[in-house]
Structures are given as structure tokens and as C-alpha cells.
Write a protein that holds these residues in place. Structure first.
Motif, PDB file in Angstrom:
ATOM      1  N   GLU A 421       0.811  -1.205   0.000  1.00 35.76           N
ATOM      2  CA  GLU A 421       0.000   0.000   0.000  1.00 35.76           C
ATOM      3  C   GLU A 421       0.857   1.274   0.000  1.00 35.76           C
ATOM      4  OE1 GLU A 421      -2.491  -0.391   3.371  1.00 35.76           O
ATOM      5  OE2 GLU A 421      -3.796  -1.913   2.476  1.00 35.76           O
ATOM      6  N   VAL A 453      -7.307  10.688  -0.840  1.00 39.37           N
ATOM      7  CA  VAL A 453      -7.519  10.015   0.443  1.00 39.37           C
ATOM      8  C   VAL A 453      -8.792   9.183   0.405  1.00 39.37           C
ATOM      9  CG1 VAL A 453      -8.006  10.385   2.897  1.00 39.37           C
ATOM     10  CG2 VAL A 453      -6.212  11.705   1.766  1.00 39.37           C
ATOM     11  N   ASN A 457      -9.011   5.112   0.591  1.00 42.53           N
ATOM     12  CA  ASN A 457      -9.814   4.461   1.629  1.00 42.53           C
ATOM     13  C   ASN A 457     -10.877   3.538   1.015  1.00 42.53           C
ATOM     14  OD1 ASN A 457     -11.075   3.791   4.046  1.00 42.53           O
ATOM     15  ND2 ASN A 457     -12.127   5.742   4.245  1.00 42.53           N
ATOM     16  N   THR A 461      -8.432  -0.104   1.431  1.00 42.34           N
ATOM     17  CA  THR A 461      -8.403  -0.432   2.850  1.00 42.34           C
ATOM     18  C   THR A 461      -9.603  -1.321   3.201  1.00 42.34           C
ATOM     19  OG1 THR A 461      -9.658   1.546   3.469  1.00 42.34           O
ATOM     20  CG2 THR A 461      -7.264   1.737   3.427  1.00 42.34           C
ATOM     21  N   ARG A 464     -13.009  -3.105   1.930  1.00 45.35           N
ATOM     22  CA  ARG A 464     -12.909  -2.424   0.639  1.00 45.35           C
ATOM     23  C   ARG A 464     -14.276  -1.991   0.154  1.00 45.35           C
ATOM     24  NH1 ARG A 464      -9.632  -5.786  -3.576  1.00 45.35           N
ATOM     25  NH2 ARG A 464      -9.716  -3.768  -4.660  1.00 45.35           N
ATOM     26  N   LEU A 467     -16.189   3.489   2.927  1.00 48.29           N
ATOM     27  CA  LEU A 467     -15.366   4.551   3.508  1.00 48.29           C
ATOM     28  C   LEU A 467     -15.014   4.262   4.957  1.00 48.29           C
ATOM     29  CD1 LEU A 467     -17.092   7.724   2.015  1.00 48.29           C
ATOM     30  CD2 LEU A 467     -15.012   6.581   1.254  1.00 48.29           C
ATOM     31  N   ALA A 469     -12.956   1.950   7.960  1.00 50.75           N
ATOM     32  CA  ALA A 469     -11.623   1.372   8.085  1.00 50.75           C
ATOM     33  C   ALA A 469     -11.533   0.633   9.407  1.00 50.75           C
ATOM     34  CB  ALA A 469     -10.552   2.457   8.007  1.00 50.75           C
ATOM     35  N   TYR A 474      -5.386   3.632  10.498  1.00 53.12           N
ATOM     36  CA  TYR A 474      -5.706   4.205   9.192  1.00 53.12           C
ATOM     37  C   TYR A 474      -6.095   5.690   9.250  1.00 53.12           C
ATOM     38  CZ  TYR A 474      -5.283   0.116   6.214  1.00 53.12           C
ATOM     39  OH  TYR A 474      -4.783  -0.919   5.483  1.00 53.12           O
ATOM     40  N   PRO A 475      -6.885   6.132  10.226  1.00 55.92           N
ATOM     41  CA  PRO A 475      -7.176   7.582  10.266  1.00 55.92           C
ATOM     42  C   PRO A 475      -5.929   8.444  10.322  1.00 55.92           C
ATOM     43  CG  PRO A 475      -8.685   6.388  11.686  1.00 55.92           C
ATOM     44  CD  PRO A 475      -7.667   5.383  11.226  1.00 55.92           C
ATOM     45  N   THR A 477      -3.055   7.525   9.108  1.00 58.71           N
ATOM     46  CA  THR A 477      -2.471   7.420   7.763  1.00 58.71           C
ATOM     47  C   THR A 477      -3.162   8.372   6.792  1.00 58.71           C
ATOM     48  OG1 THR A 477      -1.954   5.093   8.151  1.00 58.71           O
ATOM     49  CG2 THR A 477      -1.989   5.848   5.859  1.00 58.71           C
ATOM     50  N   PHE A 478      -4.505   8.424   6.881  1.00 57.84           N
ATOM     51  CA  PHE A 478      -5.249   9.313   5.992  1.00 57.84           C
ATOM     52  C   PHE A 478      -4.888  10.779   6.244  1.00 57.84           C
ATOM     53  CE2 PHE A 478      -8.795   5.914   6.112  1.00 57.84           C
ATOM     54  CZ  PHE A 478      -8.092   5.150   5.195  1.00 57.84           C
TER      55      PHE A 478
END
Length: 898
Positions: A421, A453, A457, A461, A464, A467, A469, A474-475, A477-478
Motif C-alpha cells: 500500500e 484520500v 480508503n 483499505t 474495501r 469509507l 476502516a 488508518y485515520p 495514515t489518511f
């Protein structure tokens, strides 16, 4: 008896010696209307008239005050200029009539008055400046609220913003300022008695402007301003301004910037030092709205009126640009307005003032409070702009969406291939960078960052295609991905903007450097104008024209330079436009479109001046929508015109030097001719007159042989004089540059035969042969002049060789040239003499067949004629002994037709 001069006489003589060339200005200064400025001015005019001074009342405002109107009796009054303006009939000051009348002293009331549109100048103080330049003394009146630097101060006290203002330089440059002062109570009493305004106007004035508090404050400001002027005049050194201080302010489109500029101007005046107004041009400058641009230009013009030097620098980091310029220019005090516009979420942490304090810790920074309503400088939502801007924004967003979609497709391919990723995130960052580079829009960059973004997502992620996660990290990361994208966009746009500014600056600098280089190579007025026009068109992309100064002190016909594939506008070549250029030429000032002088003109006219005055006038066509040239381009424009003016001055000096050298050469030629003629004409004239006298008195006793001998002597001397006169005429033509050539193809054989007919009589004592390689040998020549060259060379050989010598005249072709030679077997010419043989009035020694000395003109004339034909003439030894003269001509082709 004591004959020493009286002190009054010495003072009067000193005043005459130190008086400026222009007229003197006296201002009657008051703190409000009705204090008696006009009354005091008219009283002073009557006193000057009693002293024998020619006084004229140019324009007195009709205040309908009986005491004032009575003082006009006994003074000559100029008729007013009747102007129609928006259905009204206005009475304006007639400047042209005043200049034509040209009194010693003229009265012009209301210095701050704004003229009607059809007048030459927009402001009356400009009329006064032109009168002063014409050498006319002026009396005028002005109130304290009309001074430009005090306008905001007066407005804050009275609540009234005065629209008609006068630059402080006019006030400070006046020879005299007389304060007309009365107590505020007395002024209010006069107002109530109807001596200033009518009853209705008086009541309004008492309730607003003419309150006792306001009048007291205005009176204090007026007295303090006058005192500051006196102190500055007394403390000013002969060298000019105070070199220890340097005040700088910054230009912007903020509504409060005018107040900041006036405060800085007052501070500069108080310190009597340099005053600079700095404008930092950022990457968003080109996208400013019309209203923002208008305010910026108004502030730039205000700074110019207050005496500031306008300077432009480039960069998005405004604080660092200001600090760097302040360090390099020796600025000691910076005057800024407090930032009052709304700040955004992503605005930098430090304000401009805080950043500047850190970057320039040794510079005094003065902050002027801003009480104007908040505004957003240069920011405009897309849907608030024109339709083209809305469509451009929509197109940019579409491009960003396309790039994000392409990055998603590549990411799906990587995902199916098992690539991590982290690499997919890099693909999205690349899409953000490409969007910023492609569109140049921060909005588009932020949009692509957000879409990236969301796409990451949604497609990559777990779970899949939603929206949501699962992973708690992940938040973060976003968020990091979004901030990194925004930061990358900002950096790309900043680099792109900096490169654009650097390219613009480099281009403008290149224009100036190229101008200097090309003007150094130009060697005529036409070439100088062509170079200047070419550089101006590169800078401004507008048609330009030039008027050059003629010998009679007026301007000639315009020299027009249109843009490529365009015709020069006919409306810019009218007599009215030329009249504007004439005014610029005589007054050495700017005029025309975008100025306050003759603003109805289609061109902006500027002078090309050198050290000795104006040499030409340049006109930049502005068109019907006359948009002013920005400050930096204007400075560069003035620099180019300055270079052109200096080039014209150098060209004028070169031509003047050439004329002086030519005159000196001609004077030297005349002196040499007279000295030579006075000696050499005496012998043949004496011989002719003596022989003629013998023939007249003793003709009967002389035999035939003696009479023939005397006649021969008269003929020889006459022919010598004829040849001398021919040579003198040729010398005169060559020295005056009037030697005209009628060049045609001519046969060398015909030219030689014609030359043999005009040889000296002693040529019969020599053996002369003619050899031409080809009977059809032809050359390009003026046959009459080349015959003279051949005759001079042959006669020279005859004179300097003994009788019986062999003289050979020949011609042959060598390449594209014809070489003509005259050789003899005489004693030859010394090497020292060969170096000077073709100089005027030089004669080599040698045996002569008669007693007359030559003038040394023949060979000099031969050289001039041959060189005029584009050939060369030379001399060398002829083996085994003798001399050979040779000269070249351009060969002519012989065409045969069968």
C-alpha cells in the motif's frame, strides 16, 4: 566721499545672483475657509504693484465677499476660460492666456482646485508649476486640510475627507509661506454674520466642520506644519537630505495603506531623509481583481506625489523580501500598517510584523493602527468572479479528478500484483504533484489531495469499497497522507511561482542590458530610435512613436513603430497629439494618457533627455482603455528612455565634434591654399604680364622667333593656371563632400585617348606609350574624373623626369579589378617621400623643367577620386630605375550579342 556700496545694494545683488531661473511661489496659508487668505493676497498684490511690479489677477474665486471684491479694483484681470462640463458652465483659469501675457507676478487663487476635464492639467497646482517654469512669480492660497500628508489627520479630527489635495513638495518648495491667522471665535463670528457662506451653508458648517474644537485643532496643525517647514529649511545642509536616516513603507491594496504612506511621508519630512515605498510582487499579483488593482495604483500614485522612490521586489515570502531590501538599502525605519484582513486556517503562525521583527532586529518598525473594515486581500471565490474564471476552475477540478482516477487505476493494478500500500500512496502523491504542476491552482491541489484520500480508503483499505476502516491506525495514515499532499502542492506551486517571477525579472533585466548594448552600437539618430522602440515594444507590447527635436526648437514629423503585422493607429498621429508632445518637449514632464496633464491624449508621452536637455519625445500608445503601466515596468520604461536620451546626446556630440573638425580642417585648407597661392601664382602671373607688356610695347622691333617664344610662354603659364584652378575646384568639392560621381561602364582606350589630349606641352619632349591588354577592356567610372587622374599622373611624370624619358600608360584586368599603371624611367622617388606623397600640399624634391613650384594638390586629388570610386592608389619603384603609380577600378562586364 564714501563710494562703498550700501548694504541694501549688496543684498539686492546677492538675491539676483542666487535667484533660481524659474519663478517664485508665495503661499497664503490658512487653517480654514474665511480666515482672509484671498484678502491678504490681494493686499500684497497692491503693494507689489505700487513698487512697479507688473501684476495680473489670473484667477480669483468668486467668494461673493464685498471686501475682497473691492480689492480687485485697480488690478488687471485675465478673462476666465469658459468650460462646459456635464451641462454646467464653469469658469476656469486660462493657463495659455497667462503664459502669453507673461506678467512678472500673477495671482492664482485656490491652489488645490480640480480643473475641468477639458483643461490641460487635472489640478490647478500643475498650472502653477508651469507658470513657475516659465519664470512667472505666483501668489496663491491653500488651507491646511488640502495638504496631502495631513489629509488623514484632518479627516480623523473633523470627520470630513477632503478630495482636493496638494502634494507637500509644492508647499515645501515655496519661496515664502505667509500664515493668515485669526482666532477661532472671530472666524465663527464671521461665519454667523454671513461673511463666509450664505445662511443655509453657514448653519450646516457650524454644526459640522466649523466647530470650535475642530477649528482649534486645525489651527494648531497649520501652525505646527509651518514651523516644521521653517525648521527643515534652517537645518538643511548644502548636501541635501539627512544621509543618516532612511524611511521605508510598503505598498499594498489595503484601504488603510494611504494612511500608512502619509504617516511615513510626515516622518521622512520630519527627519529630512530619504523616503522609499516598496512593493513586493507575489505570484498572485496577476490574479488580483480590478478593484484591488485600482486601489494599489492609487496608493502608488500617492506615494509618488509625497516624494517616495517607488521600488519593486519579487517573492512570496513578503517579510524576507522587505528585510533583505532594508538591509541592502540602509533603511533605518520601516512604517507598516497593522494587518487587518481575515486569516485562514492554514495561514502561517507568525504575522508579517512578527516575522519582520525577527528578520530585521536592528531596524525600527512603526505600526500604524488599521480601523478599516476587514477584508480578504486577493481572495475571491470562483463563483464570485467572471464566468471565464468559473469555467477555468471547473476545468482544473476536472483535470484533478482525471489524475486521481488515473492514480486509482494504477493503484488497482499494483494491488492485484501484490505491491504494498505504501507504493500506492506514492502514486497518489505523484497525482497531487502533477495536478499542482498542470493546473497551478491551490484549490485543485487540495481537491486532488482529498479525493486521493477518499479513493485510497474506498478501494484499498479493509473493508474495501466502503469509507470505513478497521485498522485503528488508518485515520492517522489518511491525515498524514492528506497533509503531505497539501504540503507537496504548496511547495510545487511556490517553486513554480518563484520560477515565473525569476523569469519575468530576468526578461526585464535582459531588456535593459540589451538596450544598453544595442545603443552603444547605434551610430545614427534613426538607429537609436529603432533600438529604443524595439526594446519598449518588448517590454510593453504597445506601438510607440518618437518626435525628434529640430534645429528651430520644435518637434519634427513623428517616427512611428507599429507592432508586427499591425498598422500604427492613425488617432495617435494627429495635430492634437503632437501638441501634447510639444508640451512635454518644452516642459520636460510626462503628459498624456494615464497622467494628470492632457489626459485625453491617446499616448503617454515621455521625454528622452540627456545632461543638456530634451532631445526627443517618446509616445506609448495606450488606446481608448488607457490602463496605467505598473510601477516596475514604468521604472524600466524610464530607464530605457534614459539610455536612449543619453545615446541621442552622444550622437549629437559626435555630430557636433565632426562639424567642428570639418570646420577646422576647412579653415586649415583655406589657410594653406592662400599661403600656397600667394607664392605660386605670383611667378606665372608676372611672367604673363611681362610677356604681354613686351609684345604690346616692342612688337615692331621683335622678330618672329622672339614673338613666338613670348606667346608660347604666355600659353604655358595660362595652361598651368588653368590646371591649378581645376585642381583647386576638385579640392573644394572633395573637402565639402560634394564630389558627385556619374559612374558608367567606359572603355579604357577611350579614356586614355582623351587624357592624351590634355597633357602639358612639355610632354612632347618625352616618349609616351599606351598599352591596353584588350581593346574592349571596360571599367565602372566617372570618365571625366578618371581622365583628370590620368592627366595628373602623366603630367607629374613629365615634370619630374628629364627630357627623352620613357613614360608608359597601361591597363590590365586582374580578377574583378582593372589596374591602371603609369611608369617612367626617371630618377625615382625617395622612400621617405613615398609615405607622404599623397598628402595635400606635399611636394617631393627633384629636377624640374621650369622654375615654378607645384602646390602638391595633384596626387592628393587623384587619391580622393580613386577612393571615391572604391579603388586604391599606390606608388612603388620601377626596375631598373624610375617610378610606377597604380590605381584600381571595378571591372565592367562586356556583353556581346550575335
Amino acid at each position: 566721499m564714501d563710494e562703498r556700496p550700501q548694504p541694501e545694494e549688496l543684498l539686492r545683488e546677492y538675491d539676483l545672483k542666487t535667484a533660481p531661473a524659474g519663478g517664485k511661489l508665495k503661499i497664503f496659508f490658512g487653517y480654514a475657509a474665511g480666515v482672509g487668505k484671498t484678502y491678504a493676497m490681494l493686499e500684497a498684490a497692491h503693494r507689489a504693484q505700487k513698487d512697479g511690479i507688473d501684476v495680473v489677477a489670473g484667477h480669483i474665486e468668486p467668494h461673493t465677499r464685498p471686501e475682497t471684491e473691492e480689492l480687485l479694483d485697480g488690478l488687471e484681470q485675465l478673462p476666465p476660460l469658459i468650460v462646459k462640463h456635464k451641462g454646467l458652465t464653469l469658469h476656469e483659469f486660462d493657463l495659455d492666456t497667462a503664459l502669453k501675457r507673461k506678467p512678472k507676478l500673477i495671482l492664482v487663487d485656490e491652489l488645490a482646485h480640480t480643473n475641468a476635464d477639458s483643461c490641460r492639467h487635472s489640478k490647478r497646482y500643475q498650472d502653477v508649476e508651469e507658470l513657475l517654469r516659465a519664470g512667472i512669480d505666483v501668489y496663491t492660497t491653500v488651507n491646511v486640510q488640502h495638504l496631502e500628508s495631513l489629509n488623514d489627520l484632518v479627516s480623523s479630527i473633523t470627520g470630513v475627507t477632503v478630495r482636493e489635495r496638494v502634494p507637500d513638495r509644492i508647499f515645501d518648495a515655496a519661496a515664502q509661506v505667509e500664515v493668515v491667522d485669526i482666532e477661532p471665535d472671530d472666524l465663527i463670528a464671521r461665519l454667523k454674520n454671513g461673511k463666509i457662506y450664505r445662511e443655509e451653508q453657514a448653519q450646516k458648517a457650524l454644526s459640522a466642520f466649523f466647530s470650535k474644537k475642530n477649528l482649534a485643532a486645525l489651527r494648531e496643525i497649520a501652525l505646527r506644519r509651518t514651523a516644521d517647514r521653517l525648521n527643515r529649511s534652517a537645518q538643511r545642509t548644502p548636501g541635501g537630505t539627512n544621509a543618516g536616516e532612511h524611511v521605508m513603507t510598503c505598498l499594498s491594496a489595503a484601504p488603510s495603506n494611504a494612511k500608512v504612506i502619509r504617516t511615513a511621508a510626515r516622518m521622512s519630512g520630519a527627519f529630512d531623509c530619504r523616503f522609499t515605498a516598496l512593493f513586493v510582487e507575489t505570484t498572485g499579483f496577476a490574479e488580483m481583481g480590478a478593484e484591488t488593482t485600482r486601489r494599489l495604483r492609487q496608493n502608488i500614485r500617492l506615494a509618488e506625489d509625497l516624494g517616495a522612490q517607488i521600488t519593486t521586489v519579487y517573492g512570496d515570502d513578503i517579510a524576507s523580501q522587505i528585510a533583505e531590501y532594508a538591509k541592502l538599502s540602509g533603511v533605518t525605519k520601516i512604517v507598516l500598517g497593522r494587518t487587518n484582513h481575515r486569516r485562514f486556517i492554514f495561514s502561517p503562525g507568525k504575522s508579517l510584523i512578527d516575522a519582520l521583527t525577527t528578520l530585521a532586529p536592528t531596524t525600527d518598525i512603526y505600526i500604524i493602527p488599521d480601523h478599516q473594515p476587514q477584508y480578504r486581500p486577493g481572495f475571491r471565490l470562483p463563483w464570485h468572479g467572471p464566468a471565464t474564471a468559473l469555467w477555468r476552475t471547473a476545468a482544473d477540478l476536472s483535470k484533478g479528478l482525471l489524475l486521481a482516477s488515473a492514480a486509482t487505476l494504477v493503484g488497482l493494478f499494483f494491488f492485484s500484483a501484490g505491491i504494498s500500500e505504501a507504493n500506492i500512496i506514492i502514486i497518489y502523491l505523484l497525482a497531487v504533484l502533477l495536478a499542482a504542476q498542470w493546473t497551478g491552482s491551490r484549490l485543485c491541489g487540495a481537491f486532488v489531495s482529498l479525493i486521493s484520500v477518499l479513493f485510497f480508503n474506498f478501494f484499498f483499505t479493509e473493508p474495501r469499497f466502503t469509507l470505513a476502516a478497521y485498522d485503528a491506525g488508518y485515520p492517522v495514515t489518511f491525515a498524514v497522507m492528506f497533509l503531505s499532499s497539501c504540503l507537496a502542492t504548496s511547495l510545487v506551486l511556490r517553486v513554480k511561482g518563484q520560477s515565473k517571477l525569476a523569469a519575468q525579472k530576468a526578461y526585464r533585466t535582459e531588456v535593459l542590458l540589451t538596450t544598453s548594448q544595442k545603443l552603444q552600437k547605434a551610430d545614427s539618430v534613426r538607429e537609436i530610435l529603432e533600438v529604443t522602440a524595439e526594446q519598449l515594444q518588448k517590454l510593453l507590447e504597445r506601438p510607440v512613436l518618437f518626435y525628434t527635436a529640430e534645429a528651430d526648437g520644435h518637434l519634427g514629423r513623428p517616427v512611428c513603430f507599429a507592432r508586427q503585422n499591425e498598422e500604427f493607429p492613425a488617432e495617435a498621429r494627429t495635430e492634437e497629439e503632437k501638441g501634447t508632445a510639444e508640451w512635454v518637449f518644452k516642459n520636460n514632464k510626462h503628459a498624456g494618457a494615464t497622467t494628470n496633464t492632457l489626459p485625453c491624449a491617446k499616448c503617454l508621452y515621455l521625454a528622452l533627455r540627456g545632461q543638456e536637455g530634451v532631445f526627443a519625445v517618446a509616445g506609448v500608445y495606450m488606446g481608448s482603455a488607457a490602463r496605467a503601466i505598473d510601477a516596475y515596468d514604468k521604472n524600466l520604461l524610464l530607464a530605457i528612455l534614459g539610455e536612449g536620451g543619453l545615446a541621442l546626446e552622444r550622437q549629437s556630440l559626435r555630430e557636433e565634434k565632426k562639424t567642428i573638425e570639418m570646420n577646422a580642417r576647412q579653415e586649415q585648407l583655406r589657410a594653406n591654399l592662400l599661403r600656397a597661392i600667394s607664392h605660386d601664382l605670383r611667378t606665372p602671373l608676372t611672367s604673363i604680364s611681362g610677356s604681354a607688356s613686351i609684345l604690346m610695347t616692342n612688337s615692331a622691333v621683335l622678330d618672329e622667333e622672339k614673338r613666338k617664344k613670348l606667346c608660347t610662354d604666355i600659353y604655358d603659364d595660362s595652361m598651368w593656371l588653368i590646371n591649378l584652378v581645376e585642381n583647386l575646384l576638385s579640392v573644394t568639392k572633395t573637402e565639402n563632400g560634394k564630389l558627385s560621381l556619374a559612374i558608367e561602364p567606359e572603355l579604357l582606350g577611350d579614356v586614355f585617348r582623351e587624357a592624351m589630349k590634355h597633357l602639358d606641352r612639355h610632354a612632347a619632349e618625352h616618349k609616351i606609350s599606351v598599352h591596353v591588354d584588350d581593346e574592349l577592356l571596360m571599367a565602372q567610372m566617372d570618365a571625366h574624373l578618371i581622365v583628370q587622374v590620368v592627366v595628373n599622373l602623366l603630367n607629374n611624370a613629365v615634370k619630374y623626369t628629364p627630357s627623352g624619358s620613357l613614360i608608359r600608360l597601361g591597363a590590365k584586368k586582374e580578377g574583378r579589378r582593372i589596374v591602371v599603371t603609369v611608369t617612367d624611367d626617371g630618377p625615382g622617388i625617395p622612400d621617405e617621400a613615398k609615405k607622404r606623397l599623397f598628402e595635400m600640399f606635399y611636394t617631393a624634391g627633384g629636377a624640374r623643367t621650369d622654375s615654378r613650384r607645384g602646390l602638391g594638390l595633384g596626387l592628393s586629388i587623384c587619391r580622393s577620386i580613386v577612393e571615391a570610386h572604391g579603388g586604391k592608389i599606390s606608388v612603388r619603384d620601377h626596375a631598373p630605375h624610375g617610378t610606377e603609380f597604380a590605381f584600381t577600378l571595378k571591372a565592367a562586364e562586356v556583353h556581346s550579342y550575335e
